[in-house]
Design a protein around this motif. Sequence first.
Motif, PDB file in Angstrom:
ATOM      1  N   PRO A  15       0.833  -1.213   0.000  1.00 14.20           N
ATOM      2  CA  PRO A  15       0.000   0.000   0.000  1.00 14.20           C
ATOM      3  C   PRO A  15       0.867   1.263   0.000  1.00 14.20           C
ATOM      4  N   GLY A  16       0.264   2.374  -0.318  1.00 19.93           N
ATOM      5  CA  GLY A  16       0.980   3.648  -0.353  1.00 19.93           C
ATOM      6  C   GLY A  16       1.534   4.077   0.990  1.00 19.93           C
ATOM      7  N   PHE A  17       0.968   3.569   2.081  1.00 12.17           N
ATOM      8  CA  PHE A  17       1.440   3.974   3.407  1.00 12.17           C
ATOM      9  C   PHE A  17       2.558   3.069   3.935  1.00 12.17           C
ATOM     10  N   ASN A  18       3.078   2.191   3.088  1.00  9.79           N
ATOM     11  CA  ASN A  18       4.182   1.321   3.487  1.00  9.79           C
ATOM     12  C   ASN A  18       5.442   2.166   3.695  1.00  9.79           C
ATOM     13  N   PRO A  19       6.029   2.132   4.903  1.00  6.65           N
ATOM     14  CA  PRO A  19       7.237   2.942   5.124  1.00  6.65           C
ATOM     15  C   PRO A  19       8.442   2.351   4.393  1.00  6.65           C
ATOM     16  N   PRO A  20       9.472   3.153   4.197  1.00  7.17           N
ATOM     17  CA  PRO A  20      10.708   2.617   3.608  1.00  7.17           C
ATOM     18  C   PRO A  20      11.309   1.553   4.538  1.00  7.17           C
ATOM     19  N   ASN A  21      11.996   0.590   3.955  1.00  6.14           N
ATOM     20  CA  ASN A  21      12.572  -0.504   4.747  1.00  6.14           C
ATOM     21  C   ASN A  21      13.485  -0.013   5.867  1.00  6.14           C
ATOM     22  N   GLN A  22      14.177   1.109   5.660  1.00  5.55           N
ATOM     23  CA  GLN A  22      15.117   1.618   6.657  1.00  5.55           C
ATOM     24  C   GLN A  22      14.435   2.042   7.959  1.00  5.55           C
ATOM     25  N   VAL A  23      13.142   2.238   7.949  1.00 10.17           N
ATOM     26  CA  VAL A  23      12.417   2.683   9.138  1.00 10.17           C
ATOM     27  C   VAL A  23      12.261   1.551  10.158  1.00 10.17           C
ATOM     28  N   PHE A  24      12.109   0.340   9.674  1.00 12.72           N
ATOM     29  CA  PHE A  24      11.743  -0.762  10.558  1.00 12.72           C
ATOM     30  C   PHE A  24      12.809  -1.090  11.600  1.00 12.72           C
ATOM     31  N   ILE A  44       1.985  -0.559  21.100  1.00 12.73           N
ATOM     32  CA  ILE A  44       0.621  -0.844  20.637  1.00 12.73           C
ATOM     33  C   ILE A  44       0.324  -0.063  19.356  1.00 12.73           C
ATOM     34  N   ALA A  45       0.708   1.214  19.341  1.00 15.00           N
ATOM     35  CA  ALA A  45       0.462   2.036  18.150  1.00 15.00           C
ATOM     36  C   ALA A  45       1.191   1.455  16.939  1.00 15.00           C
ATOM     37  N   TRP A  46       2.441   1.050  17.121  1.00 10.31           N
ATOM     38  CA  TRP A  46       3.206   0.506  15.996  1.00 10.31           C
ATOM     39  C   TRP A  46       2.619  -0.825  15.526  1.00 10.31           C
ATOM     40  N   VAL A  47       2.261  -1.691  16.452  1.00 10.32           N
ATOM     41  CA  VAL A  47       1.702  -2.993  16.078  1.00 10.32           C
ATOM     42  C   VAL A  47       0.329  -2.810  15.413  1.00 10.32           C
ATOM     43  N   ALA A  48      -0.438  -1.835  15.845  1.00 12.60           N
ATOM     44  CA  ALA A  48      -1.713  -1.541  15.174  1.00 12.60           C
ATOM     45  C   ALA A  48      -1.446  -1.100  13.734  1.00 12.60           C
ATOM     46  N   PHE A  49      -0.465  -0.221  13.563  1.00 15.21           N
ATOM     47  CA  PHE A  49      -0.082   0.211  12.218  1.00 15.21           C
ATOM     48  C   PHE A  49       0.427  -0.967  11.391  1.00 15.21           C
ATOM     49  N   ALA A  50       1.293  -1.781  11.991  1.00 11.66           N
ATOM     50  CA  ALA A  50       1.846  -2.946  11.291  1.00 11.66           C
ATOM     51  C   ALA A  50       0.744  -3.948  10.942  1.00 11.66           C
ATOM     52  N   SER A  51      -0.275  -4.035  11.786  1.00 10.50           N
ATOM     53  CA  SER A  51      -1.413  -4.913  11.487  1.00 10.50           C
ATOM     54  C   SER A  51      -2.157  -4.421  10.248  1.00 10.50           C
ATOM     55  N   LEU A  52      -2.378  -3.125  10.179  1.00 10.56           N
ATOM     56  CA  LEU A  52      -3.027  -2.551   8.989  1.00 10.56           C
ATOM     57  C   LEU A  52      -2.179  -2.784   7.742  1.00 10.56           C
ATOM     58  N   LEU A  53      -0.889  -2.636   7.891  1.00 11.19           N
ATOM     59  CA  LEU A  53       0.025  -2.880   6.783  1.00 11.19           C
ATOM     60  C   LEU A  53      -0.035  -4.349   6.354  1.00 11.19           C
ATOM     61  N   ASN A  54      -0.023  -5.260   7.325  1.00  9.36           N
ATOM     62  CA  ASN A  54      -0.105  -6.692   7.031  1.00  9.36           C
ATOM     63  C   ASN A  54      -1.434  -7.013   6.327  1.00  9.36           C
ATOM     64  N   ILE A  55      -2.531  -6.434   6.812  1.00  9.06           N
ATOM     65  CA  ILE A  55      -3.845  -6.647   6.178  1.00  9.06           C
ATOM     66  C   ILE A  55      -3.818  -6.155   4.722  1.00  9.06           C
ATOM     67  N   ALA A  56      -3.249  -4.960   4.516  1.00  6.46           N
ATOM     68  CA  ALA A  56      -3.206  -4.391   3.170  1.00  6.46           C
ATOM     69  C   ALA A  56      -2.363  -5.259   2.237  1.00  6.46           C
ATOM     70  N   ILE A  57      -1.219  -5.728   2.709  1.00  7.41           N
ATOM     71  CA  ILE A  57      -0.364  -6.576   1.873  1.00  7.41           C
ATOM     72  C   ILE A  57      -1.070  -7.888   1.559  1.00  7.41           C
ATOM     73  N   TRP A  58      -1.750  -8.444   2.550  1.00  3.45           N
ATOM     74  CA  TRP A  58      -2.503  -9.684   2.342  1.00  3.45           C
ATOM     75  C   TRP A  58      -3.579  -9.487   1.264  1.00  3.45           C
ATOM     76  N   ARG A  59      -4.301  -8.378   1.371  1.00  2.00           N
ATOM     77  CA  ARG A  59      -5.381  -8.113   0.399  1.00  2.00           C
ATOM     78  C   ARG A  59      -4.843  -7.837  -0.999  1.00  2.00           C
ATOM     79  N   LEU A  60      -3.707  -7.172  -1.076  1.00  2.00           N
ATOM     80  CA  LEU A  60      -3.136  -6.823  -2.385  1.00  2.00           C
ATOM     81  C   LEU A  60      -2.461  -8.002  -3.087  1.00  2.00           C
ATOM     82  N   ASN A  61      -2.152  -9.014  -2.313  1.00  2.00           N
ATOM     83  CA  ASN A  61      -1.410 -10.135  -2.892  1.00  2.00           C
ATOM     84  C   ASN A  61      -2.199 -11.425  -2.788  1.00  2.00           C
TER      85      ASN A  61
END
Length: 147
Positions: A34-43, A130-147
């Motif tokens: 998704p467009g809100f995926n951060p750059p790899n260097q952030v993780f 919690i905030a980061w894991v909530a964000f990461a959950s949304l990211l995981n959901i988006a990647i799952w749906r897109l793929n």
Amino acid sequence: MLRPLLFVMPVVLAGLLIGWLNIPGAWYESLAKPGFNPPNQVFGPVWTVLYVLIGIVGWRVFDRIQDQPLRWLWALQLGLNFAWSPAFFGLQNIALALVIILALLATLIAFSLRARTREPVSALLFLPYIAWVAFASLLNIAIWRLN
């Protein structure tokens, strides 16, 4: 000062080791994101800070209070946390990783709800996690749906 380090250092080192063993590679790069995926260097930096907080909270929970369910929740969240990268990157199983991260998020919320009256500092220290894991959950959901 030594006792907190006995929690922080192993958590940080284990997190770094798991990250090193499960480096995003060509498979991850090939995924639609998704467009809100951060750059790899952030993780890496974000997770390093979060692992320090997780270690501090572990020390507080195990060293300062006698609350076995809170200790179990802390241990469970750590196990789920450490299981996500091998599921996502190692097994390349987006759906399994999604189940793990949603269980992690639920565990973190349960931990914080219990900790807010028994160990309020730990509940506060887990808010960025919690905030980061909530964000990461949304990211995981988006990647799952897109793929």
